[in-house]
Design an enzyme around this catalytic site. Sequence first.
Site, short mmCIF file in Angstrom:
data_model
loop_
_atom_site.label_atom_id
_atom_site.label_comp_id
_atom_site.label_asym_id
_atom_site.label_seq_id
_atom_site.Cartn_x
_atom_site.Cartn_y
_atom_site.Cartn_z
N ASP A 9 93.67 53.39 -0.55
CA ASP A 9 92.94 54.28 0.32
C ASP A 9 92.76 55.49 -0.56
O ASP A 9 93.55 55.79 -1.60
CB ASP A 9 93.96 54.90 1.31
N ASP A 10 91.51 56.25 -0.40
CA ASP A 10 91.43 57.30 -1.34
C ASP A 10 91.65 58.59 -0.73
O ASP A 10 91.43 59.57 -1.57
CB ASP A 10 89.52 57.18 -1.42
N ASP A 53 91.76 50.33 3.32
CA ASP A 53 90.87 51.38 3.92
C ASP A 53 89.43 50.82 3.81
O ASP A 53 89.00 50.07 3.00
CB ASP A 53 91.05 52.77 3.41
N MET A 55 86.44 53.15 4.47
CA MET A 55 85.66 54.06 3.89
C MET A 55 86.05 54.66 2.60
O MET A 55 87.05 55.43 2.47
CB MET A 55 85.34 55.21 4.77
N ASP A 330 109.27 -11.41 -15.11
CA ASP A 330 108.22 -11.39 -16.22
C ASP A 330 107.31 -12.29 -16.17
O ASP A 330 107.39 -13.49 -15.80
CB ASP A 330 108.95 -11.52 -17.72
N ILE A 331 105.77 -11.68 -16.29
CA ILE A 331 104.73 -12.71 -16.18
C ILE A 331 104.75 -13.21 -17.45
O ILE A 331 104.56 -12.82 -18.67
CB ILE A 331 103.50 -11.79 -15.99
N ASN A 338 95.56 -10.82 -21.85
CA ASN A 338 94.93 -9.80 -22.38
C ASN A 338 94.11 -10.22 -23.66
O ASN A 338 92.98 -9.74 -23.60
CB ASN A 338 95.97 -8.50 -22.74
N GLU A 373 104.68 -5.70 -18.25
CA GLU A 373 104.76 -7.00 -17.44
C GLU A 373 105.86 -7.24 -16.81
O GLU A 373 106.02 -8.38 -16.24
CB GLU A 373 103.92 -8.31 -18.07
#
Length: 457
Positions: A9-10, A53, A55, A330-331, A338, A373
């Site tokens: 506010d002023d 405010d 204004m 385990d794969i 890959n 894996e």
Amino acid sequence: MSARILVVDDVPANVKLLEARLSAEYFDVMTASNGTEALALARRAECDIILLDVMMPDMDGFEVCRRLKTDPATHHIPVVMVTALDSPADRNRGLEAGADDFLTKPVSDVVLIARVRSLTRLKMMTDELRMRAITSLEIGMQAPERSAIADAGKGGRILLVDDRQSSYERLATILAAEHTVDVESNPTEALFHAAEGNYDLLIVSLDLHNFDGLRLCSQARSLERTRHVPILAIAEAENATRLLRGLEIGVNDYLLRPIDKTELLARARTQIRRRRYTDHLRDNVQNSIEMAITDALTGLHNRRYMESHLATLAEQASTRGKPLALMILDIDYFKSINDNYGHDAGDDVLREFAVRVRKSIRGIDLACRYGGEEFVIVMPETDLHVAGMVAERLRRSIAGEPFAVHKGTKRIEVTISIGLTTLEQKGEAVADVLKRADTALYRAKHDGRNRVVSQAA
């Protein structure tokens, strides 16, 4: 409840008056005499609520509010305009600029403090969510601020609770211009309706016949499924005391009759925008938690989660005298997959492998990607014999049907080796159980792969 309030506010006399009121309630008060100073303080995150405010000479409050609400760093800070302007047009202009409330001077101490406390609770909740969501940004998730700023607050789902036909017909017609509106004229059914409807906003009349509207608001706040749904209360002007009580129990905003059409729509948009923002924050927090404990490729739990959760499962098994089985999978020859088909094919195999694992185990079993894996499955209340049957079924599931790779253009044969053991000794270290299963896995690979090897304690 303490918070830092920025008073803008002023007029020095106005600032001192608000500062005295707020300080008496143990709020920490800071001040700014113009909009530029206020914006700078807000950007430095030095305030929780802004009393603004309208204004002011350099930049009016409407423009300050617009800038605050379009800045990602400040849009979440509640703004209350406190001004001598009292026309509906001014109030609606403030709400359209993004203000959370618009109070006309002279403002009673009770109303001011109730509104500040209500918004303080909201800000603290939002801050907690924002702090938790910081992790989401660190792992690459999108921050919700920009989408919140762009959100017009329209297209929401609203439940209107009002038992006066002339009232709810008018309100529903107004709201339907921007939202989907359901009307519940039976207050006793309203809570059930609210819990089932996934609404963005509840609008509750506090002037219900033979029913306490505030009790309905309180019940909505205590029910898990409606706890975070914003509530907009509507009351007659003489019921201001009940409205203040509503703010204390969790009502987010209110309107006094007669209802101004533009103000109703503006306040509804504000609440819906905030609901969407906080929902987005909660989603980010939940997603970041899930990402921290989940393997991104397979969707299974990761090693970090397994190591912490396995200790709990082992302790429970020992305490209850129940068996606990653990297998390491385990794969076989995964490196050659890959090398021969590419890492994309390897990823396809890992994803499909996780799908088949889920189909082969129970909901209470814990399946994790241990690394590369290798996978671990923990089976509570399962002895070595039963676990062996599950392991053999899983082995056949993998070997019995080729894996599709490269978007289904190729199919390759995959097998797995499984090392299996159980927790038999009360208080046995988890690391020993894992080591025993790993030893069994080594034997399975050494003996020719594509097999299950069990090793008792």
